[in-house]
Design a protein around this motif. Sequence first.
Motif, PDB file in Angstrom:
ATOM      1  N   LYS A 406       3.683  -4.164   3.429  1.00  0.00           N
ATOM      2  CA  LYS A 406       4.768  -3.261   3.046  1.00  0.00           C
ATOM      3  C   LYS A 406       4.216  -2.414   1.913  1.00  0.00           C
ATOM      4  CE  LYS A 406       8.461  -4.085   0.400  1.00  0.00           C
ATOM      5  NZ  LYS A 406       9.622  -4.813  -0.101  1.00  0.00           N
ATOM      6  N   LEU A 407       4.228  -1.117   2.137  1.00  0.00           N
ATOM      7  CA  LEU A 407       3.604  -0.203   1.187  1.00  0.00           C
ATOM      8  C   LEU A 407       4.673   0.644   0.519  1.00  0.00           C
ATOM      9  CD1 LEU A 407       1.048   1.430   0.152  1.00  0.00           C
ATOM     10  CD2 LEU A 407       1.331   2.823   2.199  1.00  0.00           C
ATOM     11  N   GLU A 408       4.662   0.658  -0.794  1.00  0.00           N
ATOM     12  CA  GLU A 408       5.612   1.501  -1.522  1.00  0.00           C
ATOM     13  C   GLU A 408       4.849   2.576  -2.281  1.00  0.00           C
ATOM     14  OE1 GLU A 408       9.087  -1.798  -2.353  1.00  0.00           O
ATOM     15  OE2 GLU A 408       7.558  -1.397  -3.859  1.00  0.00           O
ATOM     16  N   ILE A 409       5.333   3.794  -2.129  1.00  0.00           N
ATOM     17  CA  ILE A 409       4.713   4.917  -2.826  1.00  0.00           C
ATOM     18  C   ILE A 409       5.795   5.639  -3.617  1.00  0.00           C
ATOM     19  CG2 ILE A 409       3.511   7.135  -2.559  1.00  0.00           C
ATOM     20  CD1 ILE A 409       2.472   6.013   0.157  1.00  0.00           C
ATOM     21  N   ILE A 410       5.521   5.892  -4.878  1.00  0.00           N
ATOM     22  CA  ILE A 410       6.457   6.713  -5.665  1.00  0.00           C
ATOM     23  C   ILE A 410       5.737   8.010  -6.015  1.00  0.00           C
ATOM     24  CG2 ILE A 410       7.714   6.934  -7.837  1.00  0.00           C
ATOM     25  CD1 ILE A 410       8.352   4.008  -7.708  1.00  0.00           C
ATOM     26  N   THR A 411       6.412   9.117  -5.768  1.00  0.00           N
ATOM     27  CA  THR A 411       5.759  10.407  -6.000  1.00  0.00           C
ATOM     28  C   THR A 411       6.786  11.477  -6.325  1.00  0.00           C
ATOM     29  OG1 THR A 411       4.123  11.922  -5.088  1.00  0.00           O
ATOM     30  CG2 THR A 411       5.821  11.131  -3.582  1.00  0.00           C
ATOM     31  N   MET A 420       3.291  12.256   3.455  1.00  0.00           N
ATOM     32  CA  MET A 420       3.761  11.820   4.771  1.00  0.00           C
ATOM     33  C   MET A 420       2.709  12.096   5.836  1.00  0.00           C
ATOM     34  SD  MET A 420       7.804  12.671   4.668  1.00  0.00           S
ATOM     35  CE  MET A 420       8.764  11.281   5.178  1.00  0.00           C
ATOM     36  N   LYS A 421       2.021  13.207   5.679  1.00  0.00           N
ATOM     37  CA  LYS A 421       0.964  13.544   6.626  1.00  0.00           C
ATOM     38  C   LYS A 421      -0.183  12.517   6.532  1.00  0.00           C
ATOM     39  CE  LYS A 421      -1.877  17.382   7.895  1.00  0.00           C
ATOM     40  NZ  LYS A 421      -2.644  18.410   7.204  1.00  0.00           N
ATOM     41  N   LEU A 422      -0.523  12.200   5.315  1.00  0.00           N
ATOM     42  CA  LEU A 422      -1.571  11.205   5.097  1.00  0.00           C
ATOM     43  C   LEU A 422      -1.176   9.874   5.722  1.00  0.00           C
ATOM     44  CD1 LEU A 422      -4.049   9.868   3.615  1.00  0.00           C
ATOM     45  CD2 LEU A 422      -2.543   9.598   1.641  1.00  0.00           C
ATOM     46  N   ALA A 423       0.046   9.439   5.443  1.00  0.00           N
ATOM     47  CA  ALA A 423       0.497   8.137   5.930  1.00  0.00           C
ATOM     48  C   ALA A 423       0.514   8.109   7.453  1.00  0.00           C
ATOM     49  CB  ALA A 423       1.879   7.824   5.364  1.00  0.00           C
ATOM     50  N   GLU A 424       0.948   9.202   8.039  1.00  0.00           N
ATOM     51  CA  GLU A 424       1.003   9.287   9.495  1.00  0.00           C
ATOM     52  C   GLU A 424      -0.391   9.153  10.100  1.00  0.00           C
ATOM     53  OE1 GLU A 424       2.526  12.801  12.174  1.00  0.00           O
ATOM     54  OE2 GLU A 424       3.949  12.328  10.558  1.00  0.00           O
ATOM     55  N   GLY A 425      -1.342   9.828   9.465  1.00  0.00           N
ATOM     56  CA  GLY A 425      -2.733   9.752   9.928  1.00  0.00           C
ATOM     57  C   GLY A 425      -3.316   8.362   9.782  1.00  0.00           C
ATOM     58  N   ARG A 426      -2.716   7.558   8.970  1.00  0.00           N
ATOM     59  CA  ARG A 426      -3.207   6.186   8.759  1.00  0.00           C
ATOM     60  C   ARG A 426      -2.325   5.146   9.450  1.00  0.00           C
ATOM     61  NH1 ARG A 426      -7.139   6.034   4.831  1.00  0.00           N
ATOM     62  NH2 ARG A 426      -7.935   8.145   4.585  1.00  0.00           N
ATOM     63  N   ALA A 447       2.431  -0.607   6.883  1.00  0.00           N
ATOM     64  CA  ALA A 447       1.090  -0.034   7.035  1.00  0.00           C
ATOM     65  C   ALA A 447       0.059  -1.099   7.384  1.00  0.00           C
ATOM     66  CB  ALA A 447       0.691   0.644   5.719  1.00  0.00           C
ATOM     67  N   PRO A 448      -0.921  -0.725   8.225  1.00  0.00           N
ATOM     68  CA  PRO A 448      -2.015  -1.657   8.490  1.00  0.00           C
ATOM     69  C   PRO A 448      -2.887  -1.742   7.229  1.00  0.00           C
ATOM     70  CG  PRO A 448      -2.000   0.195  10.045  1.00  0.00           C
ATOM     71  CD  PRO A 448      -1.099   0.556   8.924  1.00  0.00           C
ATOM     72  N   LEU A 449      -3.180  -2.954   6.792  1.00  0.00           N
ATOM     73  CA  LEU A 449      -3.955  -3.126   5.564  1.00  0.00           C
ATOM     74  C   LEU A 449      -5.306  -2.406   5.648  1.00  0.00           C
ATOM     75  CD1 LEU A 449      -4.286  -4.457   2.770  1.00  0.00           C
ATOM     76  CD2 LEU A 449      -5.278  -6.420   3.944  1.00  0.00           C
ATOM     77  N   ALA A 450      -5.899  -2.440   6.846  1.00  0.00           N
ATOM     78  CA  ALA A 450      -7.216  -1.832   7.003  1.00  0.00           C
ATOM     79  C   ALA A 450      -7.212  -0.357   6.618  1.00  0.00           C
ATOM     80  CB  ALA A 450      -7.684  -1.979   8.454  1.00  0.00           C
ATOM     81  N   GLU A 451      -6.091   0.301   6.829  1.00  0.00           N
ATOM     82  CA  GLU A 451      -5.997   1.728   6.505  1.00  0.00           C
ATOM     83  C   GLU A 451      -5.811   1.934   5.013  1.00  0.00           C
ATOM     84  OE1 GLU A 451      -6.468   4.089   8.611  1.00  0.00           O
ATOM     85  OE2 GLU A 451      -6.212   3.128  10.559  1.00  0.00           O
ATOM     86  N   ILE A 452      -5.331   0.908   4.345  1.00  0.00           N
ATOM     87  CA  ILE A 452      -5.056   1.011   2.912  1.00  0.00           C
ATOM     88  C   ILE A 452      -6.299   0.686   2.096  1.00  0.00           C
ATOM     89  CG2 ILE A 452      -3.564   0.193   1.036  1.00  0.00           C
ATOM     90  CD1 ILE A 452      -2.112   1.633   3.321  1.00  0.00           C
ATOM     91  N   VAL A 453      -7.037  -0.347   2.529  1.00  0.00           N
ATOM     92  CA  VAL A 453      -8.190  -0.762   1.718  1.00  0.00           C
ATOM     93  C   VAL A 453      -9.302   0.260   1.770  1.00  0.00           C
ATOM     94  CG1 VAL A 453      -7.783  -3.232   1.899  1.00  0.00           C
ATOM     95  CG2 VAL A 453      -9.315  -2.126   3.539  1.00  0.00           C
ATOM     96  N   TYR A 454      -9.323   1.044   2.795  1.00  0.00           N
ATOM     97  CA  TYR A 454     -10.466   1.923   2.994  1.00  0.00           C
ATOM     98  C   TYR A 454     -10.596   2.963   1.883  1.00  0.00           C
ATOM     99  CZ  TYR A 454     -13.428   5.249   5.437  1.00  0.00           C
ATOM    100  OH  TYR A 454     -14.415   6.117   5.760  1.00  0.00           O
ATOM    101  N   ASP A 455      -9.723   3.930   1.850  1.00  0.00           N
ATOM    102  CA  ASP A 455      -9.840   4.952   0.802  1.00  0.00           C
ATOM    103  C   ASP A 455      -8.477   5.570   0.522  1.00  0.00           C
ATOM    104  OD1 ASP A 455      -9.372   6.283   3.111  1.00  0.00           O
ATOM    105  OD2 ASP A 455     -10.942   7.768   2.870  1.00  0.00           O
ATOM    106  N   ASP A 458      -7.394   6.717  -3.111  1.00  0.00           N
ATOM    107  CA  ASP A 458      -8.074   7.914  -3.617  1.00  0.00           C
ATOM    108  C   ASP A 458      -7.501   9.176  -2.983  1.00  0.00           C
ATOM    109  OD1 ASP A 458      -9.802   6.437  -5.205  1.00  0.00           O
ATOM    110  OD2 ASP A 458     -11.187   6.121  -3.534  1.00  0.00           O
ATOM    111  N   VAL A 459      -7.297   9.114  -1.668  1.00  0.00           N
ATOM    112  CA  VAL A 459      -6.766  10.286  -0.980  1.00  0.00           C
ATOM    113  C   VAL A 459      -5.334  10.557  -1.451  1.00  0.00           C
ATOM    114  CG1 VAL A 459      -6.293  11.328   1.269  1.00  0.00           C
ATOM    115  CG2 VAL A 459      -8.253   9.798   1.001  1.00  0.00           C
ATOM    116  N   LEU A 460      -4.588   9.473  -1.625  1.00  0.00           N
ATOM    117  CA  LEU A 460      -3.201   9.603  -2.103  1.00  0.00           C
ATOM    118  C   LEU A 460      -3.172  10.319  -3.457  1.00  0.00           C
ATOM    119  CD1 LEU A 460      -0.176   8.668  -1.717  1.00  0.00           C
ATOM    120  CD2 LEU A 460      -0.769   6.760  -3.212  1.00  0.00           C
TER     121      LEU A 460
END
Lengths: 598, 377
Positions: A406-411, A420-426, A447-455, A458-460
């Motif tokens: 479960k991924l929480e983003i505050i922005t 949202m575009k980034l998250a969709e791509g991941r 979110a799949p963890l594999a998409e989160i640990v990668y980068d 930084d992209v966020l």
Amino acid sequence: MDTKHIRNFSIVAHIDHGKSTLADRMLEITGTITEREAKEQLLDSMELERERGITIKASAVTMNYEYEGEGYMLNLIDTPGHVDFHYEVSRALAACEGALLVVDASQGVEAQTVANAYLAIETGNELLGVINKIDLPAAQPDVVAEEIEHVLGISRGECFEISAKSGLGIEELISAVIELLPPPEDKGDRKTQALIFDSICDDYRGVICFIRVFSGSLKTRQKIRFMGTGRNYIITELGKMTPRMAPVDEIGCGEVGYLVANIRNLADVTVGDTITNDNDPAQEPLPGYHKPMQMVFSDFYPGNNTDYPKLRAAFDKLAMNDSSFSFAAQSSPALGFGFRCGFLGLLHMEIVQERLEREHNIEVIQTAPTVSYEVKTNDGAVKRIDSPSMLPDPSHIDELREPFVKLEIITGVDTIGGIMKLAEGRRCKLLKTDYLSKTRVMLEYKAPLAEIVYDFYDVLKGVSHGYATMDYEFTGYEKSNLVKIDILVNKIPVDALSLIVHRTNAEARGRRLIIKLRRSIDRHQFEIPLQVAIGGKIIARETIKAFRKDVTSKLYGGDVTRKMKVLKKQKEGKKRMKSVGSVQIPQKAFMSILDTSD
Amino acid sequence: MNAAMLGLYVHIPFCQSKCRYCAFYSEVVCERDTVEVVSAILRDMERYDVGDVETVYIGGGSPSCLPREELYSIVDFVSVNCGKVTEFSVEVNPGQVDEEFLKGLFDRGVNRLSIGAQSFDNSELEFIGRRHDSAAIEKAFDLARAAGFGNISIDLIFAIPGSTIEMFGRSLDRAISLGSEHVSAYSLSIEPSTPFGRAQVEGEIVKVDETADRAMYEMAIDRLGEAGIVQYEISNFARCGFECRHNLGCWANDPYIGVGPAASSYYNGVRFSNVADVAAYVDGIGGGESVIAESHRPDTKEVACETAVVNLRRRKGIVLDEFKSRTGFDLLDIFGDIVERFVRNGMIVHDDAAGRVYLSKIALPIADTVICEFANF
């Protein structure tokens, strides 16, 4: 001490929102330390922690304070500041009755604050809202109070406005800790239960456990039992951190302190375990105990093959001090002998890597971090794999599962589109959108963890111009359409470059990787094809062109000394490469998977 | 077994004008009084025991741009003082020679002429800043033959920006048809300090791509070879028996004396080079002081590495016995692994029977990647 005069509390805050400064100021005002000592930020012990502005290891400080004519024992329990240490944070919070939720008046609520505040609530803590840095020109205490009210339900009128730096409002806050936070329950007459919420390894005393007594009490020379591991020890020393170690004979119910018991290895102590009296044990351990879960894995190879024993010794030492880190010998046809290492998360991995270089002076080649997958084979067996090379032949696989969080983003609301575009791509699925205020929003994803640990982080940071914060929590394994991609360098598969990826991303990820490889592998005397393959089928190809000419045209007597220097340099440049077949692959190529730039 | 032989190199630091690619130390001749420089060079030579010199090479710069009598005075000095000389070369610019001048050189004992042709394509000649055309080269060659020279070398440059493989082929053919005994063919190297270097940074000129450069190089090896002008070093080709003995000395790592501003020496085990400034050189020699700007005495290991590196430039490569007797090291003891690795990938040939280790033909265009492995141990 009467439990009514004890308060156990922690400070929950985002990095740089002023947790350490507030702690220092409280220690000063309670007379626990002098101003000069405060400068050294006693709660952060390791050099590395201070440089990164984070706290890796939790510890506890006891403050004795006189309030309205009565003596109080205030125990401030420090919590690790990063999502990777979610479990440790939860144990530290479990040792408390209350938490100070500190938010920077100029920054507002961040994802990590929210995550840890929820964790504090889950572990039964009473929260006090604290708005820090109110003397900054950019402070907006009203907006921040509104956010706190919206997200955490603490009424805006109840927030404390302070400046930890100047000391403004700190005495009032300490009074509030005594007045508003609940004391521990008095269960001194029951059987002993003490929670281990942290442990460190000391060169002289062995393992030092930080404990909170929930019922009964602990005395020196008592025989104790660790209920989770079943091990028995004799207590050789009990004490309080004031913040120096001050030995005591007994730690009573509701109190916090440290324990030494001739424990050699940190691996023998698990955070979250319950200590009881071996002669009169409790029936049940305290709830919430589980082994820390390693979510990220990576191979470490010595940059220089002769450093292998040195690397092993360094890992031994690191594991002594960090029970969440594990390593096992591993060998790769491409990279030789090395170690498969497990970490709680990406930051944990980076810390270990930095300590290797800083404290042990070893250069390592590290493969791309990967998460741990579950494979269900045709015979129904389910096993955990944490390296692409462990994956069975596709014909034997019934199902592949990957970890989700479960991924929480505050922005800020203005960057929501990019995120949202980034998250969709991941492959992230939006679960909830929550407006904290007019300008800030919290997004909740699966979110799949594999998409989160990668980068991802930084992209966020990039797409949100540095403003977005994130936190995540493991939720479970789920079936997923995963494939293993192999990278072939000059037709030879290089196991250390293999990846497990979602089928929809396979080609893009593979192509990106070989483009990076093309840039990091020097040209050879022959053309080198770089290929991406899934189960033997090539899906992408890049070519490193051969170099055609490399010869000094004129070399006569006068040029010899200069030319020798140039040639030596050329020769040096070829070192620190790994040979795969006849191709020399430099270290940076193996890191290219980690490189997020295009 | 080749015993070490002593060479003498005389650097004439003057040119009529500076070519756009040239990074060698020289000054424009009309702006300088050459007399005092030449007398300094003569005094410099007197400091050495030149009686044992076997090969002499006067280069530059352009020796032919000096006033004749001045150049002759250097030639005469050599003829009088160096009784053991077997090869005596002078570099000449084809735009600066006439019958009388060449006859004068020959009569004074010069027996080898190196003509700085560079190309037979007039557009290329103009582009690189040469002041002569291709007809001047042919004329100079004929005059040299007429003067008595039986050993003439032609310098060529390939991979000039804008050049094509056909253009270079025609230059090779002209050099062959003239009947020269020796050809040096260099790939143009664009040095940052030259006008070409600056033009390249500005994007005004574009380097010939590697594939074409390599094709030109391989064409030189093949076409000259077919004509009987056989490659004996990375960039040098000769009819049998006409290999430049002076430069063979360099590639054998033999000692040599260098005189003149910026000239280098390898003498009594020390590598040193003179100050690259005409005035400082003249003053230094005049005042009886040292004009050495830099010096270095390589240790035994360095000597072994230097020997391997320069030997590998020869087509005959490293002669194992010779290497052992010169350096004290057995090549295969110190570089056995490297030799074996390159033998396996076809870059080096190890001829056991002949006792030689040499670069294979496919290694030539990329020789530095092989040779650099011998730079230290």
